[in-house]
Scaffold this active site. Structure first.
Site, PDB file in Angstrom:
ATOM      1  N   ASN A   1     106.710  29.297  -1.578  1.00 39.15           N
ATOM      2  CA  ASN A   1     106.652  29.906  -0.246  1.00 39.15           C
ATOM      3  C   ASN A   1     107.422  31.221  -0.197  1.00 39.15           C
ATOM      4  O   ASN A   1     108.454  31.371  -0.847  1.00 39.15           O
ATOM      5  CB  ASN A   1     107.214  28.940   0.801  1.00 39.15           C
ATOM      6  CG  ASN A   1     106.400  27.657   0.863  1.00 39.15           C
ATOM      7  OD1 ASN A   1     105.277  27.626   0.352  1.00 39.15           O
ATOM      8  ND2 ASN A   1     106.956  26.629   1.450  1.00 39.15           N
TER       9      ASN A   1
ATOM     10  N   GLY B   1     104.018  19.255  -0.421  1.00 45.05           N
ATOM     11  CA  GLY B   1     103.072  20.128   0.262  1.00 45.05           C
ATOM     12  C   GLY B   1     102.501  21.262  -0.558  1.00 45.05           C
ATOM     13  O   GLY B   1     102.523  22.409  -0.133  1.00 45.05           O
TER      14      GLY B   1
ATOM     15  N   HIS C   1     106.908  33.153  -5.749  1.00 39.87           N
ATOM     16  CA  HIS C   1     105.901  34.133  -5.323  1.00 39.87           C
ATOM     17  C   HIS C   1     106.471  35.229  -4.423  1.00 39.87           C
ATOM     18  O   HIS C   1     105.731  35.863  -3.676  1.00 39.87           O
ATOM     19  CB  HIS C   1     104.736  33.397  -4.626  1.00 39.87           C
ATOM     20  CG  HIS C   1     103.985  32.484  -5.553  1.00 39.87           C
ATOM     21  ND1 HIS C   1     103.185  31.457  -5.125  1.00 39.87           N
ATOM     22  CD2 HIS C   1     103.937  32.451  -6.912  1.00 39.87           C
ATOM     23  CE1 HIS C   1     102.668  30.839  -6.187  1.00 39.87           C
ATOM     24  NE2 HIS C   1     103.114  31.413  -7.273  1.00 39.87           N
TER      25      HIS C   1
HETATM   26  N1  APR Z   1     103.179  18.251   5.152  1.00 43.44           N
HETATM   27  C1  APR Z   1     103.020  18.305   3.801  1.00 43.44           C
HETATM   28  N2  APR Z   1     101.964  18.871   3.205  1.00 43.44           N
HETATM   29  C2  APR Z   1     101.014  19.400   3.988  1.00 43.44           C
HETATM   30  C3  APR Z   1     101.090  19.393   5.392  1.00 43.44           C
HETATM   31  C4  APR Z   1     102.242  18.783   5.977  1.00 43.44           C
HETATM   32  N3  APR Z   1     102.422  18.701   7.306  1.00 43.44           N
HETATM   33  N4  APR Z   1      99.995  20.015   5.885  1.00 43.44           N
HETATM   34  C5  APR Z   1      99.251  20.384   4.832  1.00 43.44           C
HETATM   35  N5  APR Z   1      99.856  20.012   3.681  1.00 43.44           N
HETATM   36  C6  APR Z   1      99.422  20.190   2.292  1.00 43.44           C
HETATM   37  C7  APR Z   1      97.916  20.311   2.082  1.00 43.44           C
HETATM   38  O1  APR Z   1      97.338  19.013   2.007  1.00 43.44           O
HETATM   39  C8  APR Z   1      97.835  21.056   0.763  1.00 43.44           C
HETATM   40  O2  APR Z   1      97.785  20.174  -0.339  1.00 43.44           O
HETATM   41  O3  APR Z   1      99.947  21.390   1.815  1.00 43.44           O
HETATM   42  C9  APR Z   1      99.151  21.849   0.733  1.00 43.44           C
HETATM   43  C10 APR Z   1      98.975  23.320   0.890  1.00 43.44           C
HETATM   44  O4  APR Z   1      98.225  23.819  -0.164  1.00 43.44           O
HETATM   45  P1  APR Z   1      97.935  25.360  -0.306  1.00 43.44           P
HETATM   46  O5  APR Z   1      97.495  25.877   1.012  1.00 43.44           O
HETATM   47  O6  APR Z   1      97.042  25.554  -1.471  1.00 43.44           O
HETATM   48  O7  APR Z   1      99.390  25.978  -0.575  1.00 43.44           O
HETATM   49  P2  APR Z   1     100.194  26.118  -1.938  1.00 43.44           P
HETATM   50  O8  APR Z   1      99.874  24.993  -2.868  1.00 43.44           O
HETATM   51  O9  APR Z   1     101.608  26.337  -1.570  1.00 43.44           O
HETATM   52  O10 APR Z   1      99.554  27.456  -2.478  1.00 43.44           O
HETATM   53  C11 APR Z   1     100.033  28.026  -3.638  1.00 43.44           C
HETATM   54  O11 APR Z   1      98.652  29.964  -3.399  1.00 43.44           O
HETATM   55  O12 APR Z   1      97.763  31.629  -2.041  1.00 43.44           O
HETATM   56  C12 APR Z   1      98.707  31.309  -2.989  1.00 43.44           C
HETATM   57  O13 APR Z   1     100.697  32.430  -3.443  1.00 43.44           O
HETATM   58  C13 APR Z   1     100.100  31.573  -2.502  1.00 43.44           C
HETATM   59  O14 APR Z   1     102.118  30.324  -2.865  1.00 43.44           O
HETATM   60  C14 APR Z   1     100.742  30.214  -2.547  1.00 43.44           C
HETATM   61  C15 APR Z   1      99.959  29.510  -3.623  1.00 43.44           C
END
Ligand code: APR
Length: 231
Positions: A88, A170, A105
């Site tokens: 994040n 998450g 990131h």
């Molecule tokens: N609590 C926990 N997890 C949650 C919640 C919640 N309330 N709401 C959603 N999620 C989960 C979703 O199910 C999903 O698996 O959070 C995850 C978010 O996934 P992404 O949107 O893909 O985010 P992330 O994995 O952090 O993305 C990685 O992608 O765009 C790039 O650089 C950006 O750091 C980011 C990277």
């Protein structure tokens, strides 16, 4: 000596604070194609759009607060040696009181020059076209975009290798090299994974327990669990 807890957090931990995740909205991120706002190609195509996008994300930070999952994570420092490796770019872990946070990131509240990734400076305002770094080049957000190197990955690998316990919160586990970090854990290190829509993690040797819950509900359970288990 305190046991080493390593938390790998993704966008889901900040969802309950009101910050949208990346992939829950059908490939669009706040209405934009991710590659238009988070890639060097997007920057070269439309710098003003990219700056505006991150200005809005930065402004939003001043309207949101850490949630219970961030707070519990910070409180765990009382009993454990906690290091957070987060994907994040928000500062909610720090605002909740966590003292060791590695941002894989980048960070919204920092900026750097388009010339290179040295000389990162604190930055809380908008960045506009024409705002220059002290080196004379255009400022850009201190964010790792798709296709760019992840300079903090080496530190993160060392941290994961040392972990006595890993907690993943998450993240869709789709973006590398971040998603590959768990492969560096000792095979005996227990892994807890909290996500309401968890990804499958193939070929994992470690003991894995998945909590199909929101970050705050999952962290409540893990907090209690950590008091009981021996690892
Ligand atoms: N609590 C926990 N997890 C949650 C919640 C919640 N309330 N709401 C959603 N999620 C989960 C979703 O199910 C999903 O698996 O959070 C995850 C978010 O996934 P992404 O949107 O893909 O985010 P992330 O994995 O952090 O993305 C990685 O992608 O765009 C790039 O650089 C950006 O750091 C980011 C990277």
């Amino acid at each position: 000596m305190k046991k080493k807890l390593v938390i790998l957090s993704g966008a889901g931990i900040s969802a309950e604070s009101g910050i949208k995740t990346f992939r829950d909205a059908g490939g669009l991120w706040e209405g934009h194609n991710v590659m238009d706002v988070a890639s060097p190609e997007g920057w070269n195509k439309n710098m003003a759009l990219v700056l505006d996008f991150y200005n809005k994300r930065r402004q939003q930070l001043f309207e949101v607060e850490p949630n219970k999952a961030h707070t519990i994570t910070a409180e765990l420092e009382t009993d454990f040696d906690v290091t957070i490796v987060t994907q994040n770019v928000d500062d909610l872990h720090e605002r909740a009181g966590s003292t060791k946070v590695v941002h894989l990131h980048g960070e919204l509240l920092k900026a750097r020059s388009v010339l290179n990734d040295h000389g990162v400076i604190e930055w809380r305002r908008d960045i506009n076209p024409g705002d220059l770094h002290p080196d004379g080049y255009q400022l850009r957000p201190h964010i790792v975009w798709f296709g760019e190197a992840v300079p903090a990955i080496e530190d993160a690998i060392g941290i994961v290798e040392e972990a006595d316990c890993l907690i993943i919160i998450g993240t869709s586990m789709q973006v590398y090299p971040a998603a590959g970090l768990i492969d560096f854990a000792k095979s005996t290190t227990p892994i807890y994974y909290i996500d309401p829509n968890p990804a499958s993690i193939p070929n994992l040797r470690n003991p894995l327990e998945v909590f199909q819950l929101s970050a705050s509900a999952g962290m409540e359970i893990i907090k209690a669990k950590l008091k009981e288990i021996e690892f």
